[in-house]
Scaffold this active site. Structure first.
Site, PDB file in Angstrom:
ATOM      1  N   GLU A 150       0.824  -1.215   0.000  1.00 46.15           N
ATOM      2  CA  GLU A 150       0.000   0.000   0.000  1.00 46.15           C
ATOM      3  C   GLU A 150       0.847   1.248   0.000  1.00 46.15           C
ATOM      4  OE1 GLU A 150      -2.254   3.403   1.729  1.00 46.15           O
ATOM      5  OE2 GLU A 150      -0.437   2.420   2.443  1.00 46.15           O
ATOM      6  N   GLU A 201      -7.277   1.942   8.025  1.00 46.83           N
ATOM      7  CA  GLU A 201      -6.066   2.633   7.612  1.00 46.83           C
ATOM      8  C   GLU A 201      -5.551   3.518   8.744  1.00 46.83           C
ATOM      9  OE1 GLU A 201      -3.270   3.071   6.299  1.00 46.83           O
ATOM     10  OE2 GLU A 201      -3.878   2.932   4.195  1.00 46.83           O
TER      11      GLU A 201
END
Length: 963
Positions: A219, A245
């Site tokens: 990511e 996140e």
């Protein structure tokens, strides 16, 4: 008899006490909720979830830097795969683990673990209209499918289009940045997913819809892990998603954004929610530069879902302080509980809610971290349009009825009465005080804007460590200035309609603001103006009340007749005694009237005195308690020891105002203040918290200070109509606070060991020339320069400054300490022309790395990595070509073969046109002190400096080519 004390009267004592208590009761909980993370429950309170285990997992996961291109990353992946299998075994779940997508022979297992080492991705992106960049990425995600009770049997995911309502995806990434431990970015998301796997495989907790738990890798490197997931067949199954996140390093996990109202409703009911649609609008409008996997799941895969993330404190984000020492188990529970509640709702939805591609735009926000408000944007638009029409009509109707009843004193100069000797005009003074509020409101606001520019000029980054000093300065400065102007105008021209005209002006101002936001709601789908709707609603009610309270007054004709009768009686007494005694009038100034002016404040030519009338008056005496006393004050009956039979006007305000309700102000205040302060204050705190530590990334300090200024005004505006009744005590104290915080904000050092300035490190080695350069990027100014010159390797060296690869930052470069291990053999490649064509083949191998790239001086038009796959959903090459090819491999030291092609330029022949550039490989393993230049920065830089990575690699080694 003594006058009875009224604890809610519109007099200085009650107004000061009540407004102070109410504001304190509102602001203190706001700050507590904002700063304090709710306490996690006892370990045994939630069946199927083990919070203690999750915390221990987080400590193991974040025990070292583990970016994709590091040895530690591979260790973390093996550990995660073992943890997933261990959790499934503990729950006695039937499961299978495979590196294949097709599992017909074991297809009815309750859980399937996909050890995905097959998904290869080729994708490109444009860069602001110029030549783009392309990426080849070999994924190694871990995917866990937990079968739902309503899911089809067998390995249904291998079908091209999965039938039915689909499943739910929950995602987190297990890679960190090269210079951070990744405890909250995204370790907490990862261990939360491990607990969700435990929960949904516990007996009795099977979901109705299947759950796909994705632990993606890559990511931090342009969202490559989520893109690689799109190549796996199971990616066709989910219709909704939850992305966990970290864009901060602790605190509360907030609902950053959501695709629509329908999916957001499953977040409602989350324990201690933190959410605001303004954050989503900021992403949508491009105010937030960074992105998360959310845009892949929604934009590329067409799923609908939510983005839940940490966002504070930003100074620890992507640094060595993103560790378990600087976060808490309470923060972990805040994310885990949100994930558990949201996925429970999403997987329990038995309707085909997410079959369609789009839902309706939503408006959502939390209230004091306790409740969650959600409604559709079109409902907000309907309410906005209704208020824009109905509110002015309601106020106008109240005014019309008051006028018909002869009691509309607002805007009234005088009232005529008919007498035998001719018509007489009696002054009402109803227009008095109309023009003062714009000065009271806008002058202090201009002062705050000036303070924002002042701090930006002399100490622009002070908010980085002291945001509440800025808040204190802005709030106290505005309130003192507004109080001073209110008190001064009331001293010179007392008006019973000071409050009513203030509400009326605010009504007009916020009506105009609501018009603008309603247009944005309709045209752009922006929901951020929801607080203006609430603000205008309560101000409309307060304004309506001010119009209604006129019905308590006697008619203007009755007042004029009584006033004239009393004036005639006083005139007769004055003639009999030989002295002139002013009669009861429509309200005088604190300053007595000059010769040539009658008792009602009307000049002899009949024109009423206005706020531009000269302030020169007859002599007066001054007292501390009453500010001034007219020489005629002894004629007014102000003896508080005598209980009067009829009410009297407050001090020097208009005489007819004696019948106005003295308690109605508190109704207006309690209608307006609580809801506006709570909603607006919470938004202001969240916006500033999300932005004040982005200054190290090059964000504008002025924008942060203007945000604080605007929300300071909005927080304090509800008290503005009452400021002329405040005693001097609170404003004087706030003046001292304003002065003290201003001095602090101008001279305080902006960084500290808890709020460190982020500097971005990179070391570049030219393997052709052995040139070794170290670069530090940061905000331009003396801070970065001082840090560079404090390093031994930069002392006495030629240090150059140029624009950084990170936007809005500058980079200082000097010849630094070479890496400890030999680097001459780090990179090997072979570049050859293919058969006299405009094509070349590159065979590249990097030692102890999984990341290399090809940089071209001129763009290429196509490329191919041998063994790669192409997905039609992703663009392989932008129309403008590409000048950079990024190469990511699963294994260390893999050899990659890349074919590149470029178009034939005008007046050129095939095979005659060359291409030049560099082959670059990157390294991130610095755990053993191999990167001595980085260790030097960490050792010698001040404690208020944090070192982050500038790009994907801490060290970049390059060799040039020409083909």
């Amino acid at each position: 008899m003594t006058r009875k004390f009224n604890p809610v009267a519109f007099t200085p004592g009650p107004v000061t006490f009540i407004t102070t208590i109410v504001y304190a009761a509102l602001l203190v909980p706001l700050l507590v909720v904002h700063l304090v993370v709710p306490q996690a429950p006892s370990p045994s309170s939630t069946t199927g979830v083990n919070l203690t285990e999750a915390w221990l997992d987080l400590q193991i996961l974040s025990n070292g830097f583990h970016p994709y291109n590091s040895r530690r990353n591979a260790e973390v992946r093996d550990w995660l795969l073992g943890r997933v299998e261990g959790i499934l075994s503990d729950n006695s779940a039937s499961f299978s683990t495979s590196r294949q997508a097709y599992l017909e022979h074991e297809s009815n297992s309750s859980a399937i673990v996909f050890d995905d080492l097959r998904s290869n991705l080729t994708i490109s992106s444009n860069t602001f209209g110029g030549p783009g960049l392309t990426t080849y990425f070999e994924g190694n995600n871990i995917i866990v499918y937990i079968r739902g009770s309503n899911d089809p049997e067998g390995a249904f995911w291998h079908e091209k289009k999965v039938k039915g309502p689909g499943g739910v995806l929950v995602n987190a990434h297990y890679d960190s940045v090269p210079a951070g431990y990744g405890a909250t970015d995204d370790g907490m998301g990862v261990v939360s997913i491990l607990q969700l796997i435990r929960f949904y495989t516990t007996q009795g907790n099977q979901p109705k819809k299947g759950l796909v738990a994705l632990l993606n890798n890559g990511e931090e490197d342009y969202l490559n892990g989520a893109r690689a997931f799109a190549l796996h067949p199971i990616s066709n199954f989910p219709r909704a998603f939850l992305n966990l996140e970290g864009a901060g390093a602790g605190g509360r996990a907030a609902l950053f954004r959501s695709t629509d109202a329908e999916v957001t409703r499953y977040y409602r009911g989350t324990p201690s929610p933190q959410a605001n649609v303004i954050m989503g609008d900021a992403f949508q409008q491009g105010f937030v530069r960074s992105q998360t996997d959310y845009i892949i799941f929604n934009g590329d895969l067409g799923m609908r879902g939510l983005d839940v993330a940490f966002f504070d404190p930003r100074a620890r984000y992507h640094t060595s302080q993103d560790d378990t020492r600087h976060t808490s188990i309470d923060s972990l529970w805040h994310m885990l509980s949100a994930g558990l509640h949201t996925t429970s709702g999403l997987t329990s939805d038995s309707e085909a809610t997410f079959e369609s591609g789009k839902g309706s735009h939503g408006v959502w926000f939390d209230v004091l971290g306790d409740s969650f408000v959600l409604f559709r944007l079109h409902s907000l638009f309907a309410v906005s349009v209704t208020l824009l029409v109905v509110a002015p009509l309601a106020v106008a109707t109240a005014g019309a009825f008051a006028s018909k009843a002869g009691k509309f004193y607002l805007f009234s100069f005088a009232e005529s009465i008919h007498q035998a000797n001719g018509d007489q005009s009696v002054s009402l003074g109803g227009f008095r005080g109309f023009f003062r509020f714009p000065f009271i409101f806008f002058i202090p606001t201009a002062v705050l804007v000036g303070l924002a520019f002042l701090v930006t000029k002399f100490n622009p980054f002070v908010a980085y460590s002291s945001p509440y000093a800025i808040w204190s300065m802005m709030l106290s400065a505005w309130l003192f200035m507004a109080w001073f102007l209110s008190k001064a105008s009331d001293f010179v021209r007392p008006s019973a309609f000071h409050r009513a005209y203030s509400w009326l002006w605010m009504f007009v101002i916020f009506w105009a603001l609501l018009v603008a936001f309603t247009v944005y709601e309709d045209r752009l789908g922006i929901a951020s103006g929801y607080f203006i709707v609430w603000y205008f609603l309560v101000i409309s009610l307060a304004t309506f009340i001010s119009f209604l309270e006129q019905f308590r007054l006697e008619t203007k004709q009755a007042y004029a007749a009584r006033h004239q009768e009393e004036a005639n009686e006083h005139l007769g007494e004055a003639r009999g005694s030989g002295n002139r005694r002013p009669g009861s009038n429509a309200g005088s100034n604190r300053l007595s009237l000059p010769a040539g002016t009658d008792d009602e404040g009307v000049e002899e030519d009949g024109e009423e005195a206005t706020e531009s009338t000269s302030l020169l008056r007859t002599p007066k005496t001054t007292t501390f308690a009453n500010y001034t006393s007219s020489i005629h004050d002894h004629d007014r009956d102000t003896d508080s020891s005598i209980e009067t039979k009829h009410p009297s006007a407050y001090e020097y305000e208009q005489d007819w105002s004696r019948y106005l309700p003295s308690w109605l102000w508190i109704v207006q205040f309690l209608i307006v203040a609580p809801i506006t302060v709570l909603i607006v204050g919470q938004i202001g705190l969240q916006l500033v918290t999300a932005s004040y530590q982005t200054l190290a990334d090059g964000s504008s300090p002025l924008v942060v200070y203007l945000i604080i200024a605007v929300f300071s005004v909005l927080i304090l505006a509800p008290i503005a109509p009452f400021l002329h009744r405040l005693t001097y005590h609170v404003p004087t104290f706030l003046l001292l606070v304003a002065v003290g915080t201003l001095v602090y904000n101008l001279i305080a050092f902006p960084f500290s060991s808890n709020n460190r300035l982020k500097l971005y490190f990179v070391q570049r080695v030219d393997l052709d020339t052995d040139l070794n350069e170290v670069g530090l990027s940061g905000i331009e100014g003396s801070y970065l320069e001082d840090v560079v010159h404090s390093l031994p390797s930069a002392a006495g060296r030629n240090v150059s400054k140029h624009e950084s690869s990170r936007r809005d930052l500058v980079e200082y470069v000097w010849e630094g300490i070479p890496p400890r291990f030999g680097y001459n053999s780090w990179l090997s490649f072979n570049a050859t022309r293919l058969n006299s064509t405009n094509e070349a083949r590159f065979i590249i191998r990097g030692l102890n790395t999984r990341n290399c790239k090809l940089l071209f001086d001129e763009p290429i038009s196509d490329f191919n990595v041998h063994g790669s796959a192409v997905d039609p959903r992703f663009t392989k090459m932008p129309d403008s070509g590409s000048k950079e090819i990024r190469l990511w491999t699963r294994k260390y030291g893999d050899t990659l073969t890349v074919d590149a092609k470029w178009a034939v330029s005008e007046e050129k022949h095939v095979g005659r046109e060359r291409r030049s550039g560099k082959v670059v490989c990157l390294w991130n393993d610095d755990g053993h002190g191999h990167i001595e230049a980085l260790e030097e920065v960490r050792r010698f830089a001040p404690t208020w400096v944090a070192v982050a990575n500038l790009g994907n690699g801490l060290v970049e080694a390059s060799k040039a080519f020409t083909v």
